[in-house]
Design a protein around this motif. Structure first.
Motif, mmCIF file in Angstrom:
data_model
loop_
_atom_site.group_PDB
_atom_site.id
_atom_site.type_symbol
_atom_site.label_atom_id
_atom_site.label_comp_id
_atom_site.label_asym_id
_atom_site.label_seq_id
_atom_site.Cartn_x
_atom_site.Cartn_y
_atom_site.Cartn_z
ATOM 1 N N GLN A 256 -1.891 -57.530 68.942
ATOM 2 C CA GLN A 256 -1.695 -56.185 68.395
ATOM 3 C C GLN A 256 -1.095 -55.286 69.468
ATOM 4 O O GLN A 256 -1.335 -55.476 70.661
ATOM 5 N N SER B 299 0.136 -50.914 70.077
ATOM 6 C CA SER B 299 0.092 -49.544 69.563
ATOM 7 C C SER B 299 0.891 -48.637 70.473
ATOM 8 O O SER B 299 1.082 -48.931 71.660
ATOM 9 N N ASN C 296 0.843 -45.108 66.106
ATOM 10 C CA ASN C 296 1.189 -46.264 65.272
ATOM 11 C C ASN C 296 0.529 -47.526 65.808
ATOM 12 O O ASN C 296 0.427 -47.715 67.027
ATOM 13 N N TYR C 297 0.105 -48.407 64.876
ATOM 14 C CA TYR C 297 -0.441 -49.720 65.210
ATOM 15 C C TYR C 297 0.428 -50.796 64.573
ATOM 16 O O TYR C 297 0.956 -50.616 63.461
ATOM 17 N N PHE C 298 0.549 -51.938 65.287
ATOM 18 C CA PHE C 298 1.342 -53.065 64.787
ATOM 19 C C PHE C 298 0.545 -54.352 64.987
ATOM 20 O O PHE C 298 -0.025 -54.581 66.063
ATOM 21 N N TYR D 265 6.053 -58.131 65.029
ATOM 22 C CA TYR D 265 4.966 -57.186 64.814
ATOM 23 C C TYR D 265 5.260 -56.344 63.564
ATOM 24 O O TYR D 265 6.338 -55.758 63.434
ATOM 25 N N PRO E 7 4.089 -53.115 61.114
ATOM 26 C CA PRO E 7 3.299 -51.878 61.144
ATOM 27 C C PRO E 7 2.068 -51.976 60.258
ATOM 28 O O PRO E 7 2.112 -52.529 59.154
ATOM 29 N N ASP E 8 0.953 -51.472 60.750
ATOM 30 C CA ASP E 8 -0.295 -51.408 59.987
ATOM 31 C C ASP E 8 -0.353 -50.046 59.315
ATOM 32 O O ASP E 8 -0.734 -49.041 59.924
ATOM 33 N N ALA E 9 0.033 -50.012 58.041
ATOM 34 C CA ALA E 9 0.164 -48.739 57.328
ATOM 35 C C ALA E 9 -1.169 -48.003 57.213
ATOM 36 O O ALA E 9 -1.205 -46.768 57.141
ATOM 37 N N ILE F 58 -1.803 -45.718 60.581
ATOM 38 C CA ILE F 58 -0.814 -44.759 61.079
ATOM 39 C C ILE F 58 -1.394 -43.350 61.020
ATOM 40 O O ILE F 58 -2.011 -42.956 60.039
#
Length: 402
Positions: free
Chosen positions: A317, A319, A360-362, A371, A373-375, A378
Motif C-alpha cells: 500500500q 499513500s 489518497n490511499y492506493f 496501485y 486508488p482506494d475510493a 480518499i
C-alpha cells in the motif's frame, strides 16, 4: 529632514576632561507584562540555534527534541518580531532549529498579553526579536557548528547607505542519519486459544532543513519609515524501516512470517512576507503603524508499505498527503500616551485563512500489477476563515509604593 542652506562655523579648540558613560542591559529583565531575555548579552549561545537560546530563558522548558513548554503547557503562540510565522504551523521544534542564535537579539515571554495580541496560545506568547543593524556600511558573518546529533551553517550579509538598508542571509541544518530499533510482542486471547504476534525491526532517519531571508527598509524622514522582509524555509525528513513479523495463530491453526518495509518521505516548506509602515511623532511613545503579512506553508508526505518473504501474505500500500495553507493579515495599530503613566492603544485586524489538504490511499493489485486508488479512504479537506477584529485598551501604571 529640512533644507536650511549653508551654515558657516568657526573652529575653536576647547580642552575637555575625559568623561566615560557606560550602560548595559541586564541579561534578564522583569517587566509588567513580560519577561525579557537579552540573548545578545549571552555569548555562550553562539553557533547554536533558537532552541539553544530558549533553553536558557527562565519559565521555559525545552526537551531533547526541541519542543517548548511554558509552565508545563505546550499551547503557546510563537512570534517573530511580534508577528506570527507560517514556519511554526507544522513542526515548532524543527522551525526553531532553522533560526540562528546569532540573529536573536532578545526573547520575550509574554504571560499577560494585551488586547493587541490574538487569543491563540492561552499558555502564553513567546516573541523572538531578531537583530537589526543600523550602522552605516556593510557587514557579514558566517557561522557553522558540527556535532554528533546536528550540524548547521548560517550566512548573513547587510548593507546600509544613508536612509536605505538591505540585509539577507541563509543557512541549513542537517543531522547524521540516526538508527533505531523497535520491538513489540502482543498476545490476543479468544477463550483458551490465542494469536501471538512478535515484531522486531530497525529504522534509519535523516533530516535536512534550510532557510533564507532578505529584507529592506527605508526612512522617508525622521518620523516615517517602511520595511519589507521575505523569509523562506523548508524541512525534509526521510525514514526507512524494516520489521520482521512472526505470527502464531492457534485459532486458524497457522504460523507464518513476513517482513514489513516502510518508506516515508516528508517535505515541508513555505514563506512569510511582511511589509510594515510606521509613523512616530514628536510626542514620546506616540506611534501609528500599518502592517501586511502573507504566510504560505506547503507539505508533501509520501508513505510506502511493502510486505516481503511470504507469497501468501501480500499487503502493499502507498499513500500521499499534499497540503497548502495561505494566510493574509492586515493590521493597523495606534498608541497615544495620555500621560507619563497612562497610554491608549487602539487597532483593527483582518485575517483571511485558506487550507487545502488532499489525502489518497492506493492498494497494490497483483493481477493488474499496479496501485489502484482506494475510493473509500480518499479525503479532501478544504477550510476557509475570515476574521475581522478590533481592540482598544488603556494602560495605567500604579505607584511603586502600592
Amino acid at each position: 529632514d529640512a533644507q536650511i542652506g549653508t551654515i558657516l562655523l568657526e573652529a575653536q579648540g576647547v580642552v575637555l576632561s575625559e568623561v566615560t558613560v557606560e550602560s548595559q542591559a541586564s541579561l534578564i529583565e522583569n517587566r509588567v507584562d513580560k519577561l525579557v531575555y537579552n540573548a545578545e548579552k549571552d555569548a555562550t549561545s553562539a553557533g547554536g540555534s533558537a532552541v539553544d537560546v530558549l533553553q536558557k530563558v527562565p519559565m521555559l522548558s525545552v526537551d531533547l527534541d526541541g519542543n517548548v513548554s511554558l509552565r508545563g503547557s505546550t499551547n503557546l503562540r510563537i512570534l517573530i518580531n511580534g508577528k506570527p510565522s507560517g514556519m511554526f504551523s507544522s513542526n515548532v521544534a524543527d522551525a526553531l532549529k532553522m533560526i540562528p542564535a546569532d540573529q536573536i537579539k532578545s526573547v520575550e515571554v509574554i504571560t499577560n498579553p494585551s488586547a493587541k495580541y490574538d487569543g491563540e496560545g492561552s499558555g502564553g506568547i513567546i516573541n523572538i526579536i531578531t537583530k537589526k543593524k543600523n550602522a552605516e556600511g556593510s557587514s557579514g558573518s558566517i557561522n557553522t557548528a558540527l556535532g554528533t546529533r546536528q550540524n548547521n551553517l548560517f550566512v548573513n550579509l547587510g548593507l546600509r547607505k544613508g536612509r536605505f538598508g538591505i540585509n539577507g542571509g541563509g543557512g541549513s541544518f542537517w543531522g547524521w542519519p540516526g538508527a533505531g530499533t523497535n520491538s513489540l510482542e502482543r498476545t490476543n486471547f479468544v477463550g483458551s486459544q490465542f494469536v501471538k504476534t512478535i515484531e522486531l525491526g530497525t529504522n534509519k532517519t535523516a533530516r535536512l532543513g534550510y532557510f533564507g531571508n532578505i529584507g529592506a527598509d527605508y526612512d522617508f524622514n525622521a518620523y516615517n519609515s517602511i520595511s519589507s522582509t521575505f523569509r523562506a524555509n523548508g524541512f525534509g525528513m526521510d525514514r526507512n524501516s524494516v520489521t520482521g513479523v512472526s505470527v502464531e495463530d492457534q485459532i486458524q491453526q497457522s504460523n507464518f512470517n513476513y517482513d514489513r518495509i516502510n518508506t516515508s518521505d516528508m517535505l515541508r516548506g513555505g514563506f512569510d512576507w511582511n511589509t510594515d509602515f510606521k509613523r512616530t511623532f514628536k510626542k514620546k511613545d506616540q506611534e501609528f503603524g500599518v502592517a501586511f503579512q502573507w504566510s504560505n506553508n506547503k507539505s508533501i508526505t509520501d508513505n510506502l508499505f511493502i510486505t516481503e518473504n511470504n507469497p501468501d501474505y501480500n499487503f502493499n500500500q502507498k499513500s500521499n498527503n499534499d497540503g497548502i495553507n495561505n494566510e493574509y493579515t492586515l493590521q493597523t495599530d495606534y498608541v497615544h500616551p495620555l500621560s507619563s503613566k497612562a497610554k491608549l492603544e487602539v487597532g483593527a485586524k483582518s485575517v483571511n485563512r485558506g487550507i487545502n489538504s488532499d489525502l489518497n490511499y492506493f492498494n497494490f493489485n497483483s493481477d493488474q500489477n499496479e496501485y489502484i486508488p482506494d475510493a473509500g479512504r480518499i479525503s479532501l479537506f478544504k477550510y476557509h476563515q475570515d476574521v475581522m477584529a478590533g481592540y482598544g485598551s488603556v494602560t495605567v501604571g500604579l505607584s511603586k509604593t502600592i
